[in-house]
Design a protein around this motif. Structure first.
Motif, short mmCIF file in Angstrom:
data_model
loop_
_atom_site.label_atom_id
_atom_site.label_comp_id
_atom_site.label_asym_id
_atom_site.label_seq_id
_atom_site.Cartn_x
_atom_site.Cartn_y
_atom_site.Cartn_z
N LEU A 93 22.18 48.77 32.54
CA LEU A 93 21.77 47.50 31.92
C LEU A 93 22.48 47.31 30.58
N ARG A 96 26.74 47.60 31.89
CA ARG A 96 27.18 46.84 33.07
C ARG A 96 28.35 47.51 33.78
N LEU A 157 15.63 48.12 48.56
CA LEU A 157 16.28 47.07 47.78
C LEU A 157 17.81 47.15 47.93
N GLU A 163 25.01 40.61 47.47
CA GLU A 163 25.99 40.47 46.40
C GLU A 163 25.91 41.69 45.47
N GLN A 165 26.91 42.61 42.47
CA GLN A 165 26.51 42.55 41.06
C GLN A 165 25.01 42.29 40.91
N ARG A 166 24.54 41.39 41.76
CA ARG A 166 23.11 41.06 41.76
C ARG A 166 22.29 42.29 42.15
N GLN A 169 22.04 44.73 39.30
CA GLN A 169 21.14 44.23 38.26
C GLN A 169 19.67 44.43 38.66
N ILE A 170 19.33 43.97 39.86
CA ILE A 170 17.94 44.09 40.32
C ILE A 170 17.54 45.56 40.41
N VAL A 173 16.83 47.12 37.00
CA VAL A 173 15.55 46.69 36.42
C VAL A 173 14.40 47.35 37.18
N LEU A 177 11.52 49.89 35.77
CA LEU A 177 10.09 49.59 35.96
C LEU A 177 9.38 50.72 36.69
N MET B 162 7.88 39.74 37.38
CA MET B 162 9.17 40.46 37.33
C MET B 162 9.73 40.65 38.73
N ALA B 165 10.87 37.53 40.38
CA ALA B 165 12.19 37.10 39.91
C ALA B 165 13.31 37.89 40.60
N MET B 166 13.01 39.11 41.04
CA MET B 166 14.02 39.91 41.74
C MET B 166 14.19 39.44 43.17
N SER B 169 15.23 35.12 45.76
CA SER B 169 16.48 34.58 46.31
C SER B 169 17.00 35.41 47.47
N LEU B 227 12.79 43.54 29.97
CA LEU B 227 13.64 43.60 31.16
C LEU B 227 13.90 42.25 31.83
N HIS B 230 17.28 40.72 31.67
CA HIS B 230 18.35 41.31 32.47
C HIS B 230 18.37 40.76 33.89
N LEU B 231 17.25 40.19 34.31
CA LEU B 231 17.22 39.65 35.67
C LEU B 231 17.83 38.26 35.73
N LYS B 233 20.27 37.24 33.37
CA LYS B 233 21.58 37.23 32.69
C LYS B 233 22.71 37.32 33.71
N ASP B 234 23.85 36.80 33.36
CA ASP B 234 25.03 36.67 34.23
C ASP B 234 24.76 36.81 35.73
N SER B 235 23.96 35.88 36.22
CA SER B 235 23.72 35.90 37.65
C SER B 235 24.07 34.54 38.24
N ARG B 238 21.17 32.02 38.61
CA ARG B 238 19.99 32.35 39.42
C ARG B 238 19.20 33.45 38.74
N PRO B 239 17.91 33.34 38.74
CA PRO B 239 17.15 34.40 38.09
C PRO B 239 17.15 35.65 38.95
#
Lengths: 257, 239
Positions: A93, A96, A157, A163, A165-166, A169-170, A173, A177, B162, B165-166, B169, B227, B230-231, B233-235, B238-239
């Motif tokens: 995070l 990157r 997950l 994608e 990059q997505r 990121q997910i 996070v 958590l 949270m 948001a992950m 989509s 956090l 971060h979900l 940002k640069d997406s 899209r959240p």
């Protein structure tokens, strides 16, 4: 072109296994083989120690305690790997850089494996000592099981987000958590039931048991480290190929328009 | 067009977002109705799953707190799942993300509006439960349950938003939401059932239990604050 070897397809630049871009593609490296053999030897030596050196029975629980030599290393390795996974996720995070994501994923995979070993050995012991495979009211059993569910979610997950990059990121996070949640899982469940999980037996402080325990930790750390290395190489390889595939697709799209 | 008006404060933005969510839901009621139906159906399922004849009244005494919370959980998850999905489908979310709204503000607004929907739902479901299962709640037990439910809901929603948001989509995101969310909620669920169990006996919750809920809420809220950014940002918006 006189050269018999075809030149690399467009988009695949940097995918040369000879330059180490695809680790493990042409078989494992020498370092990996040595590491794996050492782990295997240590595991065999551990089994030998357990059978010949450690006492076969101790007071109160008899020989079922022997599974402890496989159970304890799994618990400690799981803790280390889950912590490492959180550190790698936070590092991703912040920076990157995909390498942190690959490390986090590999740590989660091996951590989950250790978690499974923990549950299976624990459950086997419970069958021997309590005559049931599973006790819903035992806090330690339950918190280990809940942790495994949380990290299984992380592994699911990985396949669910296309994608890259997505996904990174997910995952990062969620990985953070999940780790934040571990003390909650641990303490909230411990506070409720009374555990009958044995932490220490007086008769277990003999020299032969302590030696075997130390060696068991060493052997399993070596083993989980090999598996981590294998998982990391595999993740790297897959990701490089996926990247190349994406690049090729982009080139194709561009040539069509 | 003056062009010199100061941008609204974060709190004003937050208030507007919550109000907007609430007004829209009051107009359409689609989320509330889905949640309510799900809760009602779950209650009916339980009435078939456990023996409710008078000679087995003990079974209900032992399981009523669990029944109530499983119902709450199943119903509320629908609201959590829609925290972003509704906006995304109408294209509103893209606009929200492009607007100069700080990410924590958006997060807190979503947490608050989802919390409002869930509390509204729980009031209805609790009354239905008391009537259909012939239970009583009074005195310290009732107030204890209200306090504990609010504290549980905050934990539930902070982490739920949270994860929502992950997953919204993703293909199969609604199922994934439940798979990721439920294990995370087990500790908080455990405490909530314990408190509710005491509430039905007419006893106030233990300080230990409320303290634990409070600690979990703070932890989850802090995690969400740090956090959530971060979900989104640069997406690619899209959240």
């Amino acid at each position: 072109m006189s050269d018999a070897v075809p030149s690399a397809a467009p988009g695949t630049a940097g995918l040369d296994w000879r330059k180490g871009a695809l680790p493990g593609l042409r078989g494992p490296s020498r370092g990996f083989v040595v590491h794996a053999l050492a782990a295997l030897a240590a595991l065999l030596a551990l089994n030998w120690l357990v059978v010949t050196y450690a006492p076969l029975e101790i007071k109160m629980i008899g020989s079922s305690y022997l599974i402890f030599f496989y159970h304890l290393p799994a618990a400690i390795s799981m803790g280390i790997l889950y912590t490492a996974m959180m550190v790698f996720s936070v590092a991703y995070l912040r920076t990157r850089r995909p390498v942190w994501d690959r490390r986090a994923r590999s740590a989660a995979e091996v951590g989950f494996l250790a978690n499974m070993v923990l549950l299976v050995t624990g459950s086997t012991w419970a069958k021997a000592a309590w005559n049931v495979w599973w006790v819903w009211s035992d806090p330690r059993l339950m918190s280990a099981a809940v942790m495994s569910l949380i990290y299984l979610g992380y592994l699911m997950l990985q396949g669910a987000v296309e994608e890259p990059q997505r996904r990174r990121q997910i995952s990062a996070v969620y990985g953070t958590l999940a780790f934040i949640n571990l003390p909650v899982v641990h303490y909230s469940i411990q506070w409720f039931g009374q555990t009958s999980h044995p932490m220490k037996f007086d008769s277990m402080s003999t020299a032969s048991i302590i030696d075997t325990k130390r060696f068991a930790l060493f052997a399993f750390f070596l083993l989980y480290a090999v598996i981590y290395r294998w998982a990391y190489d595999r993740t790297t390889r897959t990701e490089r190929v996926e990247d190349a595939l994406q690049r090729i697709r982009r080139i194709e799209e561009r040539s069509q328009t | 067009m003056s062009g010199t008006t100061a941008p609204p404060s974060d709190f004003a933005v937050y208030r507007t977002l919550v109000r907007w969510d609430w007004l829209r839901e009051m107009k359409r009621k689609s989320t509330l109705i889905s949640m309510g139906m799900m809760g009602l159906i779950t209650l009916f399922l339980f009435s078939f799953a456990i023996p409710l004849t008078s000679d087995k009244a003990d079974v209900l005494v032992d399981t009523r707190a669990g029944i109530l919370w499983v119902t709450f959980l199943f119903a509320a998850t629908i609201g959590i799942d829609r925290a972003f999905r509704n906006d995304a489908e109408s294209g509103l979310l893209e606009g929200l993300l492009l607007a100069p709204i700080s990410r924590p503000t958006l997060y807190y607004a979503r947490v608050t509006s989802t919390l409002l929907f869930i509390v509204a739902l729980q009031v209805v479901l609790l009354v239905l439960f008391l009537v259909l299962f012939n239970q009583r709640l009074e005195g310290e037990g009732l107030w204890g349950l209200i306090a504990a439910t609010l504290a549980t809901d905050i934990g539930f929603v902070t982490i739920g938003v949270m994860i929502s948001a992950m997953t919204w989509s993703l293909p199969g995101g609604d199922v994934l939401l439940r798979i990721l969310l439920f294990p995370m909620l087990l500790p908080i669920f455990n405490v909530a059932v314990e408190i509710t169990d005491r509430a039905f006996e007419g006893q106030a919750p233990l300080t230990k239990h409320l303290g634990m809920l409070f600690a979990i809420d703070v932890l989850f809220l802090g995690a969400g604050h740090l956090l959530f950014e971060h979900l989104v940002k640069d997406s690619g918006g899209r959240p």
